[in-house]
Write a protein that holds these residues in place. Sequence first.
Motif, mmCIF file in Angstrom:
data_model
loop_
_atom_site.group_PDB
_atom_site.id
_atom_site.type_symbol
_atom_site.label_atom_id
_atom_site.label_comp_id
_atom_site.label_asym_id
_atom_site.label_seq_id
_atom_site.Cartn_x
_atom_site.Cartn_y
_atom_site.Cartn_z
ATOM 1 N N SER A 137 20.436 2.214 -26.981
ATOM 2 C CA SER A 137 21.190 1.631 -28.093
ATOM 3 C C SER A 137 21.503 2.664 -29.167
ATOM 4 N N ALA A 138 20.588 3.616 -29.383
ATOM 5 C CA ALA A 138 20.844 4.655 -30.387
ATOM 6 C C ALA A 138 22.067 5.480 -30.021
ATOM 7 N N LEU A 139 22.239 5.747 -28.736
ATOM 8 C CA LEU A 139 23.371 6.541 -28.252
ATOM 9 C C LEU A 139 24.684 5.858 -28.589
ATOM 10 N N TYR A 140 24.763 4.560 -28.303
ATOM 11 C CA TYR A 140 26.007 3.824 -28.526
ATOM 12 C C TYR A 140 26.213 3.479 -30.000
ATOM 13 N N ALA A 141 25.126 3.474 -30.778
ATOM 14 C CA ALA A 141 25.223 3.207 -32.209
ATOM 15 C C ALA A 141 25.424 4.481 -33.025
ATOM 16 N N HIS A 142 25.514 5.627 -32.339
ATOM 17 C CA HIS A 142 25.681 6.927 -33.005
ATOM 18 C C HIS A 142 24.505 7.224 -33.941
ATOM 19 N N LYS A 143 23.297 6.843 -33.543
ATOM 20 C CA LYS A 143 22.112 7.130 -34.341
ATOM 21 C C LYS A 143 21.354 8.285 -33.711
ATOM 22 N N ASN A 144 20.909 9.215 -34.528
ATOM 23 C CA ASN A 144 20.086 10.318 -34.055
ATOM 24 C C ASN A 144 18.626 9.879 -33.981
ATOM 25 N N LEU A 145 17.839 10.620 -33.202
ATOM 26 C CA LEU A 145 16.423 10.324 -33.038
ATOM 27 C C LEU A 145 15.611 11.575 -33.324
ATOM 28 N N ALA A 146 14.432 11.396 -33.859
ATOM 29 C CA ALA A 146 13.514 12.522 -34.069
ATOM 30 C C ALA A 146 12.098 12.064 -33.744
ATOM 31 N N PHE A 147 11.396 12.894 -32.998
ATOM 32 C CA PHE A 147 9.994 12.635 -32.673
ATOM 33 C C PHE A 147 9.164 13.711 -33.366
ATOM 34 N N ILE A 148 8.362 13.295 -34.339
ATOM 35 C CA ILE A 148 7.592 14.227 -35.149
ATOM 36 C C ILE A 148 6.105 13.973 -34.924
ATOM 37 N N GLY A 149 5.345 15.024 -34.673
ATOM 38 C CA GLY A 149 3.913 14.853 -34.491
ATOM 39 C C GLY A 149 3.278 16.110 -33.937
ATOM 40 N N ASP A 196 21.557 16.286 -44.019
ATOM 41 C CA ASP A 196 22.203 15.066 -44.501
ATOM 42 C C ASP A 196 22.905 14.346 -43.364
ATOM 43 N N ARG A 197 23.564 15.097 -42.492
ATOM 44 C CA ARG A 197 24.283 14.490 -41.372
ATOM 45 C C ARG A 197 23.330 14.049 -40.253
ATOM 46 N N ILE A 198 22.285 14.834 -40.021
ATOM 47 C CA ILE A 198 21.323 14.470 -38.977
ATOM 48 C C ILE A 198 20.633 13.155 -39.303
ATOM 49 N N PHE A 199 20.157 13.019 -40.540
ATOM 50 C CA PHE A 199 19.333 11.876 -40.905
ATOM 51 C C PHE A 199 20.082 10.818 -41.711
ATOM 52 N N ASP A 200 21.422 10.945 -41.759
ATOM 53 C CA ASP A 200 22.231 9.936 -42.446
ATOM 54 C C ASP A 200 22.002 8.563 -41.817
ATOM 55 N N ASP A 201 21.938 8.517 -40.490
ATOM 56 C CA ASP A 201 21.676 7.266 -39.779
ATOM 57 C C ASP A 201 20.831 7.611 -38.556
ATOM 58 N N ALA A 202 19.540 7.722 -38.780
ATOM 59 C CA ALA A 202 18.642 8.189 -37.718
ATOM 60 C C ALA A 202 17.385 7.343 -37.677
ATOM 61 N N THR A 203 16.691 7.419 -36.552
ATOM 62 C CA THR A 203 15.381 6.795 -36.401
ATOM 63 C C THR A 203 14.369 7.904 -36.167
ATOM 64 N N VAL A 204 13.379 8.001 -37.033
ATOM 65 C CA VAL A 204 12.367 9.043 -36.949
ATOM 66 C C VAL A 204 11.037 8.409 -36.550
ATOM 67 N N PHE A 205 10.489 8.866 -35.436
ATOM 68 C CA PHE A 205 9.193 8.373 -34.967
ATOM 69 C C PHE A 205 8.121 9.385 -35.359
ATOM 70 N N MET A 206 7.234 8.981 -36.242
ATOM 71 C CA MET A 206 6.102 9.823 -36.637
ATOM 72 C C MET A 206 4.913 9.445 -35.752
ATOM 73 N N ILE A 207 4.562 10.322 -34.830
ATOM 74 C CA ILE A 207 3.511 10.035 -33.857
ATOM 75 C C ILE A 207 2.243 10.792 -34.238
ATOM 76 N N LYS A 208 1.176 10.058 -34.416
ATOM 77 C CA LYS A 208 -0.104 10.666 -34.769
ATOM 78 C C LYS A 208 -1.076 10.523 -33.603
#
Length: 267
Positions: free
Chosen positions: A98-110, A228-240
Motif C-alpha cells: 500500500s505504501a508503494l501505491y500511496a507514494h509513501k516512503n518507508l524507513a526502518f531504524i534500529g 523534507d521530501r523523504i519524510f513529507d509522507d513517510a512511515t518510520v518503523f523504530m525497531i528496538k
Amino acid sequence: MNDSIFEQIQDSAKYLSLDLCAQEMAQFAMEQQMNDESIQAIAETLAYLKQKKSESIISTLLRLSRLPLKEPKTFEGFDFDQLHGKQVETLKSLASLSALYAHKNLAFIGPQGVGKTHLAMAYGCQCCELGLKAYFLKATELNQRLTDARKYGRESSTINGLVKPSCLIIDEVGRCVFDKENTRMFFDVIDRRYNKEGPNTMIFTSNKGPDKWGEFFNEDSSLLCALDRIFDDATVFMIKGNSYRGRNCETIAISAGEPSALPKAKN
C-alpha cells in the motif's frame, strides 16, 4: 461472476501483447465451428504462455534488482513473532504494498540485527513478484556510484537510473559520509522521485535516526530539502531490541589435556 472463456482468452492475449478481443475470438470460433474442447484448449494454451511470460519477467526483475537470489528475503521468511508492540500489525501489512501505491516512503531504524534489511529486501522482492521494478544498494555503494558518475561525466544517466525503479532501497544510511557534490546529487534523486508518477516508494534502513543523518551528508541546504521530501509522507518503523544474529549458533566447549612428554632420543 467468472469471466467467460472468451474473456479469459482476451485477458491472456492482452498480456501477451496480441491484438485479440473476446468478440473477435468468439466470431472466429463460430466460423470454424469449434467445439468447447477446442476453445478450452486455446484458452489453456494462452494461459500457459501468459504464465511463462510472467515468470520470465519476474525472474528478470529479481536478477536486475540486486536483491539476493540464492536465499531471497521474503515476508514469509521473517519471524514476526519476535516483534512486540501495538504497531506490529502495521508492519505485517507491508506485504500489501500500500505504501508503494500511496507514494509513501518507508524507513526502518534500529540497532544491527533486528531485521531492518530483511524487511526492506522483502518489500523489494514483493514488488518484483508483482511485475514492478525494485533496486537495492547500500549507502556506501550509492556514495561510490555518485562519485564515479562525477568522475566519468555520467551524472545524468546515473540519476535517471535511480529514478526509474518503482521501489528504491538504500540500506545502512550512516555507514559513510557524502561530500557536498554527492549530497547535491542525492537530493536530485530524491527530488525527481518525489515528483515521479505511478507506483513509487523509497525505503531506507539505518541504525541512526533521521535527526542524526546530517552527520553523514554535507551541504546543509540540500540535505534539509532531501529530508523534507523523504519524510513529507513517510512511515518510520523504530525497531528496538537485541540482534537475531547468532541465535542458532551452537557453542561447543572442548578442553585439551597436558601435552604428552616427547620420547627420549636414543644414543
